[in-house]
Design a protein around this motif. Structure first.
Motif, short mmCIF file in Angstrom:
data_model
loop_
_atom_site.label_atom_id
_atom_site.label_comp_id
_atom_site.label_asym_id
_atom_site.label_seq_id
_atom_site.Cartn_x
_atom_site.Cartn_y
_atom_site.Cartn_z
N ALA A 227 -9.76 35.73 -17.98
CA ALA A 227 -9.32 36.94 -18.89
C ALA A 227 -10.43 36.92 -20.08
O ALA A 227 -10.46 38.39 -20.55
CB ALA A 227 -7.81 36.45 -19.51
N LEU A 228 -11.19 36.04 -20.33
CA LEU A 228 -12.03 36.00 -21.28
C LEU A 228 -13.37 36.40 -20.93
O LEU A 228 -14.36 36.81 -21.64
CB LEU A 228 -12.09 34.92 -22.18
N GLY A 229 -13.50 36.45 -19.62
CA GLY A 229 -14.82 36.64 -18.98
C GLY A 229 -15.59 35.61 -18.68
O GLY A 229 -16.80 35.97 -18.10
N PRO B 207 -11.68 26.96 -26.60
CA PRO B 207 -12.97 27.12 -26.17
C PRO B 207 -13.76 25.87 -25.31
O PRO B 207 -14.45 26.09 -24.24
CB PRO B 207 -14.01 27.52 -27.41
N LEU B 208 -13.36 24.68 -25.82
CA LEU B 208 -13.61 23.65 -25.26
C LEU B 208 -13.30 23.45 -23.57
O LEU B 208 -13.86 23.23 -22.86
CB LEU B 208 -13.41 22.40 -25.96
N THR C 150 -26.45 31.58 -21.37
CA THR C 150 -26.51 32.48 -22.54
C THR C 150 -25.46 33.40 -22.70
O THR C 150 -24.80 33.65 -23.69
CB THR C 150 -27.90 33.14 -22.55
N ARG C 151 -24.87 34.02 -21.39
CA ARG C 151 -23.80 34.83 -21.34
C ARG C 151 -22.67 34.30 -21.98
O ARG C 151 -21.94 34.68 -22.76
CB ARG C 151 -24.01 35.43 -20.11
N VAL C 152 -22.43 32.97 -21.50
CA VAL C 152 -21.17 32.30 -21.77
C VAL C 152 -21.16 31.91 -23.04
O VAL C 152 -19.97 32.10 -23.73
CB VAL C 152 -21.12 31.13 -20.87
N ILE D 213 -19.56 34.44 -25.56
CA ILE D 213 -18.15 34.66 -25.24
C ILE D 213 -17.29 34.10 -26.43
O ILE D 213 -16.54 35.04 -27.11
CB ILE D 213 -17.55 34.13 -23.97
N GLU D 214 -17.48 32.93 -26.92
CA GLU D 214 -16.62 32.54 -28.06
C GLU D 214 -17.41 31.37 -28.62
O GLU D 214 -18.29 30.69 -28.07
CB GLU D 214 -15.48 31.35 -27.37
#
Length: 344
Positions: A30-32, A56-57, A306-308, A311-312
């Motif tokens: 859901a968060l990508g 996030p962890l 980098t993308r990840v 996110i958070e």
């Protein structure tokens, strides 16, 4: 997931860990972090209405674990192309304690979207019958899941399983593995061709995510030895916590005990090397293990990392690393099969 050594009440507790994993996958998607349009199809209506957001962890760990296992499975399937003693052959996958895992649907959809041939002869998922019965009902009632099976979907084992030309869902208790092993190498009751569910002559991948930690070490050894002795060629990918003798592990074990969960294999896997040794002792010709931190730091491509990371935000970097250092992916091969994690 799979049955533990204890009785019915603890079996129910172990089953609940699959719900945890499903919610974690759905949260990450859901968060990508992940692309998984199939995970929500297994959520209950109440879970869909108020999906629990994981911290996030957890999302970061779910991403690294999923990325690595997906890469290994794809590599195994792609090795069916080309030349060589085990190349140019169909593949097959045996997933133990599969629960609500969606990897079959995700990877098949991705392969077909890339206009590539799906080289998996059959993808077989095993879990205890309460879980397979529930999953069979979900698949039968959701077009996106049922259509992905390739047609000719049949109900098996009195409604606790199902099959198609490319997929099978099989009930079985890993603690009684001799009975389950016989079932896996026999034709399905509904198959008039007489072909075995799993063909011992073709390369086979064994998947086991958070399975062996809930089983007595001797049972895991029995399963892995059966695999290397029964199939001419194969590889395995497993994911488990390890090194739980320190303060982190002691806290984890105490917390799980409040949920009526125990980890029978914890003492047998004190180090990363012990995970690889478990495979070598079972007849694997090559074996290696990597912590999820190693995978996140040195295997996942930089552009994906980098993308990840965008996110958070995460402040508890030390806590994250501590958790990721206690989980590992182990891979092994025999009979000319080979898989490996790439490095950056």
């Amino acid at each position: 997931m799979h049955r533990s050594e204890a009785g019915p009440s603890q079996d129910a507790s172990v089953r609940s860990t699959d719900t945890d994993a499903l919610v974690s996958r759905a949260s990450a998607a859901a968060l990508g972090y992940l692309e998984d349009p199939f995970a929500p199809l297994f959520l209950s209506p109440s879970q869909k209405r108020s999906l629990e957001k994981r911290p996030p962890l957890i999302n970061i760990g779910t991403h690294a674990r999923t990325w690595a296992i997906d890469a290994l499975v794809q590599q195994f399937l792609d090795n069916g192309e080309g030349q060589g003693s085990v190349k140019g052959k169909e593949r097959q996958v045996l997933s133990l304690g599969a629960g609500t895992d969606t990897r079959f649907w995700r990877m098949k959809a991705m392969t077909l979207n890339q206009e590539k041939k799906w080289l998996c002869r059959r993808w077989v998922e095993v879990d205890f019958e309460e879980t397979t019965a529930s999953k069979a009902r979900a698949i039968s009632s959701k077009a996106a899941l049922k259509d992905g099976l390739g047609g000719s979907v049949k109900i098996e084992f009195g409604g606790t399983g199902l099959s198609s030309t490319s997929y099978a869902l099989v009930p079985g208790d890993l603690r009684n593995f001799a009975t389950l092993a016989e079932r896996l190498l026999k034709p399905l009751p509904s198959d008039p061709s007489g072909s075995p569910l799993l063909d011992p002559s073709i390369p086979t991948l064994l998947l086991a995510e958070c399975v062996f930690i809930y089983l007595p070490p001797e049972t895991s050894a029995q399963i892995l030895s059966w695999f290397t002795k029964s199939f001419a060629s194969g590889s395995s990918v497993s994911y488990d916590p390890f090194g739980l003798h320190d303060n982190f592990g002691k806290v984890m074990i105490r917390n799980l005990a409040t949920r009526n969960l125990s980890l029978p294999a914890a003492e047998s896997t004190p180090t990363l090397e012990s995970l690889s040794a478990r495979l070598s002792s079972a007849g694997y010709e090559s074996a290696a293990s990597f912590t999820i931190r190693q995978i996140r730091d040195t295997v996942v491509p930089l552009d994906e990392s980098t993308r990840v990371s965008h996110i958070e935000m995460i402040d508890e970097v030390e806590e994250l690393n501590l958790v990721l250092e206690h989980y590992a992916i182990s891979l092994g091969s025999f009979g000319g099969s080979s898989i490996s994690l790439p490095s950056r």
